[in-house]
Design a protein around this motif. Structure first.
Motif, PDB file in Angstrom:
ATOM      1  N   TRP A 178      -4.677   2.797   0.716  1.00 12.37           N
ATOM      2  CA  TRP A 178      -3.323   3.374   0.753  1.00 12.37           C
ATOM      3  C   TRP A 178      -3.310   4.821   1.252  1.00 12.37           C
ATOM      4  CZ3 TRP A 178      -5.530   2.255  -4.170  1.00 12.37           C
ATOM      5  CH2 TRP A 178      -5.917   3.360  -4.907  1.00 12.37           C
TER       6      TRP A 178
ATOM      7  N   LYS B  85       0.668   4.123  -2.870  1.00 14.34           N
ATOM      8  CA  LYS B  85       0.393   5.523  -2.521  1.00 14.34           C
ATOM      9  C   LYS B  85       1.355   6.474  -3.235  1.00 14.34           C
ATOM     10  CE  LYS B  85      -0.175   8.655   1.411  1.00 14.34           C
ATOM     11  NZ  LYS B  85      -0.207   8.771   2.902  1.00 14.34           N
TER      12      LYS B  85
ATOM     13  N   LEU C 252       0.827  -1.202   0.000  1.00 17.94           N
ATOM     14  CA  LEU C 252       0.000   0.000   0.000  1.00 17.94           C
ATOM     15  C   LEU C 252       0.862   1.254   0.000  1.00 17.94           C
ATOM     16  CD1 LEU C 252      -2.878  -0.911   2.504  1.00 17.94           C
ATOM     17  CD2 LEU C 252      -2.946  -0.941   0.005  1.00 17.94           C
TER      18      LEU C 252
END
Length: 209
Positions: free
Chosen positions: A184, A24, A20
């Protein structure tokens, strides 16, 4: 009797947290630290169990002073839980880049000096992208370990190497759920914490929200 080769098992939350973090910051290289325990006996293969992870940087990835601060804080926090730094995670800036960068090797070397069985995990973007259709259960990461001279690829968890697996077989299913819900956005890394110390770099509440 075991074969004597070190096996690596990564817990679901530790695994998902790192991916995640990479999602991001898709246009940046990112990295993270692996926490866990090492066990060895004469009857089984040595095992590195990765139980947690800490997302580190997305902008200051190659700078030594922030890295030293992060490693010291991580070690102090997790040693109270009986955990040690057992490896390093890296995701390259370019989607099609599957080579270990010098930054990844240098940080990996630093950890290896203190923990010779350390793992170096590199995100496999192609496996991650194919995950919704492939229904793959193995980690979407490549596993490297270091011998006397260099880091070498051991496998990507795709059956070619049973030395690296996720602890929970449902890890990728849950990962896809979190991706679809844009989980995220809740990830905090050390860059975020250094900018605003009120932000929790441990991400203690990430999976309870």
């Amino acid at each position: 009797m075991g074969s004597g080769e070190v096996r690596y098992v990564i817990a679901q939350n530790a695994y998902i947290k790192l991916i995640l973090h990479a999602i991001k910051h898709k246009t940046s290289a990112v990295n993270g630290i692996l926490l866990g325990r090492f066990s060895s006996s004469s009857d089984t293969d040595p095992l590195v169990e990765i139980t947690d992870s800490v997302p580190l940087f997305h902008s200051q990835i190659g700078l030594l002073p922030p890295l030293e601060i992060a490693l010291n804080m991580t070690e102090e926090f997790y040693s109270a839980q009986g955990l040690s730094i057992v490896g390093y995670f890296h995701a390259n800036e370019r989607f099609d880049d599957f080579e270990l960068s010098n930054v990844a090797k240098n940080i990996g070397d630093q950890i290896h000096r203190y923990f010779p069985q350390s793992a170096l995990l590199l995100l496999d973007n192609k496996k991650l992208e194919a995950l919704p259709k492939s229904k793959e259960r193995s980690p979407v990461m490549q596993l490297y370990s270091r011998d006397a001279s260099r880091w070498k690829l051991l496998g990507s968890g795709d059956g070619s190497s049973s030395r690296f697996t996720t602890k929970e077989p449902t890890a990728n299913i849950l990962l896809l759920d979190y991706i679809s819900s844009e989980k995220w956005n809740d990830i905090v890394d050390f860059d975020d914490h250094l900018d605003d110390i009120s932000k929790d770099w441990v991400n203690a509440d990430l999976f309870s929200k």
